[in-house]
Design a protein around this motif. Sequence first.
Motif, PDB file in Angstrom:
ATOM      1  N   ILE A 275      73.008  -5.075  29.830  1.00 53.85           N
ATOM      2  CA  ILE A 275      72.328  -3.808  29.591  1.00 53.85           C
ATOM      3  C   ILE A 275      70.911  -3.887  30.144  1.00 53.85           C
ATOM      4  CG2 ILE A 275      71.458  -2.262  27.771  1.00 53.85           C
ATOM      5  CD1 ILE A 275      74.506  -2.150  28.120  1.00 53.85           C
ATOM      6  N   LEU A 276      70.473  -2.810  30.749  1.00 58.81           N
ATOM      7  CA  LEU A 276      69.131  -2.682  31.288  1.00 58.81           C
ATOM      8  C   LEU A 276      68.263  -1.951  30.272  1.00 58.81           C
ATOM      9  CD1 LEU A 276      70.263  -1.464  34.816  1.00 58.81           C
ATOM     10  CD2 LEU A 276      69.519  -3.781  34.223  1.00 58.81           C
ATOM     11  N   LEU A 277      67.074  -2.478  30.017  1.00 62.31           N
ATOM     12  CA  LEU A 277      66.148  -1.884  29.060  1.00 62.31           C
ATOM     13  C   LEU A 277      64.883  -1.453  29.782  1.00 62.31           C
ATOM     14  CD1 LEU A 277      66.357  -4.549  26.194  1.00 62.31           C
ATOM     15  CD2 LEU A 277      67.730  -2.472  26.461  1.00 62.31           C
ATOM     16  N   GLY A 278      64.215  -0.461  29.246  1.00 67.81           N
ATOM     17  CA  GLY A 278      62.957  -0.028  29.848  1.00 67.81           C
ATOM     18  C   GLY A 278      62.544   1.340  29.376  1.00 67.81           C
ATOM     19  N   LYS A 279      62.016   2.102  30.296  1.00 64.59           N
ATOM     20  CA  LYS A 279      61.538   3.450  30.021  1.00 64.59           C
ATOM     21  C   LYS A 279      62.129   4.406  31.045  1.00 64.59           C
ATOM     22  CE  LYS A 279      59.061   2.461  26.498  1.00 64.59           C
ATOM     23  NZ  LYS A 279      59.577   2.842  25.200  1.00 64.59           N
TER      24      LYS A 279
ATOM     25  N   ILE B  70      64.250   4.312  40.918  1.00 63.69           N
ATOM     26  CA  ILE B  70      64.557   3.184  40.038  1.00 63.69           C
ATOM     27  C   ILE B  70      63.663   2.031  40.439  1.00 63.69           C
ATOM     28  CG2 ILE B  70      66.324   1.564  39.258  1.00 63.69           C
ATOM     29  CD1 ILE B  70      68.434   3.635  40.209  1.00 63.69           C
ATOM     30  N   SER B  71      62.952   1.475  39.458  1.00 63.40           N
ATOM     31  CA  SER B  71      62.168   0.271  39.722  1.00 63.40           C
ATOM     32  C   SER B  71      62.458  -0.740  38.625  1.00 63.40           C
ATOM     33  CB  SER B  71      60.676   0.586  39.821  1.00 63.40           C
ATOM     34  OG  SER B  71      60.215   1.204  38.648  1.00 63.40           O
ATOM     35  N   ILE B  72      62.265  -2.008  38.960  1.00 62.82           N
ATOM     36  CA  ILE B  72      62.559  -3.102  38.036  1.00 62.82           C
ATOM     37  C   ILE B  72      61.423  -4.115  38.111  1.00 62.82           C
ATOM     38  CG2 ILE B  72      63.997  -4.266  39.772  1.00 62.82           C
ATOM     39  CD1 ILE B  72      65.754  -5.295  37.400  1.00 62.82           C
ATOM     40  N   THR B  73      60.983  -4.596  36.947  1.00 61.33           N
ATOM     41  CA  THR B  73      59.926  -5.602  36.946  1.00 61.33           C
ATOM     42  C   THR B  73      60.463  -6.908  37.508  1.00 61.33           C
ATOM     43  OG1 THR B  73      60.413  -6.386  34.710  1.00 61.33           O
ATOM     44  CG2 THR B  73      58.786  -4.586  34.922  1.00 61.33           C
ATOM     45  N   THR B  74      59.550  -7.704  38.020  1.00 64.20           N
ATOM     46  CA  THR B  74      59.912  -9.002  38.586  1.00 64.20           C
ATOM     47  C   THR B  74      60.615  -9.862  37.544  1.00 64.20           C
ATOM     48  OG1 THR B  74      57.939  -8.822  39.946  1.00 64.20           O
ATOM     49  CG2 THR B  74      58.976 -10.967  39.863  1.00 64.20           C
ATOM     50  N   GLU B  75      60.116  -9.844  36.304  1.00 65.72           N
ATOM     51  CA  GLU B  75      60.697 -10.663  35.237  1.00 65.72           C
ATOM     52  C   GLU B  75      62.135 -10.252  34.935  1.00 65.72           C
ATOM     53  OE1 GLU B  75      57.773  -9.070  35.074  1.00 65.72           O
ATOM     54  OE2 GLU B  75      56.274 -10.658  34.879  1.00 65.72           O
ATOM     55  N   ALA B  76      62.369  -8.941  34.804  1.00 63.20           N
ATOM     56  CA  ALA B  76      63.722  -8.459  34.516  1.00 63.20           C
ATOM     57  C   ALA B  76      64.670  -8.780  35.667  1.00 63.20           C
ATOM     58  CB  ALA B  76      63.700  -6.952  34.241  1.00 63.20           C
TER      59      ALA B  76
ATOM     60  N   ILE C 124      63.267   5.733  36.434  1.00 61.69           N
ATOM     61  CA  ILE C 124      63.646   4.704  35.466  1.00 61.69           C
ATOM     62  C   ILE C 124      62.869   3.447  35.822  1.00 61.69           C
ATOM     63  CG2 ILE C 124      65.504   3.171  34.696  1.00 61.69           C
ATOM     64  CD1 ILE C 124      67.468   5.462  35.153  1.00 61.69           C
ATOM     65  N   LEU C 125      62.225   2.863  34.812  1.00 63.28           N
ATOM     66  CA  LEU C 125      61.566   1.573  34.981  1.00 63.28           C
ATOM     67  C   LEU C 125      62.305   0.569  34.106  1.00 63.28           C
ATOM     68  CD1 LEU C 125      59.353  -0.384  35.907  1.00 63.28           C
ATOM     69  CD2 LEU C 125      57.960   0.433  33.969  1.00 63.28           C
ATOM     70  N   ILE C 126      62.895  -0.444  34.723  1.00 67.84           N
ATOM     71  CA  ILE C 126      63.618  -1.493  34.009  1.00 67.84           C
ATOM     72  C   ILE C 126      62.636  -2.623  33.736  1.00 67.84           C
ATOM     73  CG2 ILE C 126      65.543  -3.127  34.107  1.00 67.84           C
ATOM     74  CD1 ILE C 126      66.686  -1.110  36.342  1.00 67.84           C
ATOM     75  N   THR C 127      62.431  -2.935  32.450  1.00 67.80           N
ATOM     76  CA  THR C 127      61.455  -3.962  32.075  1.00 67.80           C
ATOM     77  C   THR C 127      62.101  -5.212  31.487  1.00 67.80           C
ATOM     78  OG1 THR C 127      61.165  -2.926  29.911  1.00 67.80           O
ATOM     79  CG2 THR C 127      59.627  -2.275  31.660  1.00 67.80           C
ATOM     80  N   ASP C 128      63.359  -5.133  31.116  1.00 61.98           N
ATOM     81  CA  ASP C 128      64.042  -6.285  30.530  1.00 61.98           C
ATOM     82  C   ASP C 128      65.544  -6.064  30.630  1.00 61.98           C
ATOM     83  OD1 ASP C 128      64.318  -8.759  29.321  1.00 61.98           O
ATOM     84  OD2 ASP C 128      63.395  -8.183  27.428  1.00 61.98           O
ATOM     85  N   ILE C 129      66.290  -7.114  30.363  1.00 64.57           N
ATOM     86  CA  ILE C 129      67.753  -7.023  30.368  1.00 64.57           C
ATOM     87  C   ILE C 129      68.295  -7.731  29.140  1.00 64.57           C
ATOM     88  CG2 ILE C 129      67.810  -7.036  32.889  1.00 64.57           C
ATOM     89  CD1 ILE C 129      69.190  -9.923  32.506  1.00 64.57           C
TER      90      ILE C 129
END
Length: 197
Positions: free
Chosen positions: A30-34, A5-11, A40-45
């Motif tokens: 809710i976590l959004l991404g790919k 699981i990784s998450i962008t700095t912005e998210a 799992i890559l979380i790019t937004d929430i």
Amino acid sequence: MSNNISITTEALAKLHLHSFKHHASSVNGILLGKVDKNSILITDIIPLFHTQTLLPMFEVAMIQIEKYCRDNNIDMVGYYHSNQCIANELEPEPIAKKIADRLNNELNNMCFLMISKIEVNRPSGLVSIDKVGSDWLKNRKTLITIDTTSNSEDINEILKRNLQNIKESQIYDFEEYLSNPTQSEDGALLYSSDFGI
């Protein structure tokens, strides 16, 4: 549950700012991404609630989020939750587990993250919650990594700067949107990844 699981700095910053804005309340979103088979890559929430989460309100939010995801070619990849006090590392509240169960039944691969303190051994300030039998239990072994591809600045510095500029006041969750739809034109701040973090 995914292995990586990784998450962008912005998210990550938006997620923590949501919890800072409502520091005396439980928050969730809710976590959004790919997602793929092993990661799992979380790019937004999308911040949802900061008081009691009522299932009918959650269903309304999910209809809008599903449409947003279709329109923007992004996946729902999970759910985040924070207890009333981040320092309180109790298990997730029962409603959080119910929501995670619902999403787990609908999504092929999802993560359930609990907001905690940012620490040296937990730089994201997130704890993975895994489905074990019929319950959700903390998994402190899963490291949630911070994807710094688009922003390599330290998360602590980002949060410090945003708190000094009172940016958390610009995070509107779905609950706030329902109580005053004029706060966010068409939910733009709810869904915008261009938050200026």
